[in-house]
Design a protein around this motif. Structure first.
Motif: not given
Length: 162
Positions: A102-129
């Motif tokens: 249900n992601l929409k353009e402008g939603d924040l997407v979060f990732f665990n890049t440090n093997d501990k917890d949330v450590s990266c964030v991006g802005i959803y553009l649509g079409k899985d980008k």
């Protein structure tokens, strides 16, 4: 001669009033242009202006961003004027949880890049980008479907009014 000038002035004035009245009548029938840009589109357009800006640890300006400094800057700079917390971990605590489907353009997407917890964030553009900041590429568009991001995906939040 004075009567002729007065009559001419009256005809001109009457013509102007009639033209104004007709333009008002026809204007009410004409379709009005409406802006159809969403908050999400506005945020992503602002975000795209900074593609290729370099990564800077702790960076919060166009001289250099880290991921959360970037999202914080973009949301504040956009017409949405939303103040986000400074870190991706704290940004993950705000907004409404959104499923990946249900992601929409402008939603924040979060990732665990440090093997501990949330450590990266991006802005959803649509079409899985999405757009984020990485040390190797700076501000760039990424795909949620790459193995790297897919394996590190934590969740998404909606902070914009829809």
């Amino acid at each position: 001669m004075a009567i002729r000038i007065q009559l001419t002035k009256r005809f001109v004035l009457l013509g102007l009033v009639l033209a104004l009245a007709l333009s008002m009548v026809f204007a009410s029938f004409a379709k009005k242009a409406e802006a159809s840009v969403s908050w999400g589109q506005e945020v992503t357009e602002v975000a795209k202006r900074y593609i290729d800006t370099p990564y800077k640890w702790g960076g919060t300006s166009p001289r250099g961003f880290d991921a959360s400094g970037y999202t914080q800057f973009v949301y504040k700079k956009s017409a949405a004027k939303i103040s986000l917390p400074r870190t991706s971990k704290d940004q993950y605590k705000v907004g409404k949880t959104v499923s990946k489907k249900n992601l929409k353009e402008g939603d924040l997407v979060f990732f665990n890049t440090n093997d501990k917890d949330v450590s990266c964030v991006g802005i959803y553009l649509g079409k899985d980008k999405f757009i984020t900041v990485t040390p190797s590429k700076g501000v760039s568009i990424q795909s949620l479907n790459t193995v790297y991001w897919k394996d590190r995906y934590v969740g998404a939040k909606r902070v914009l009014e829809q």
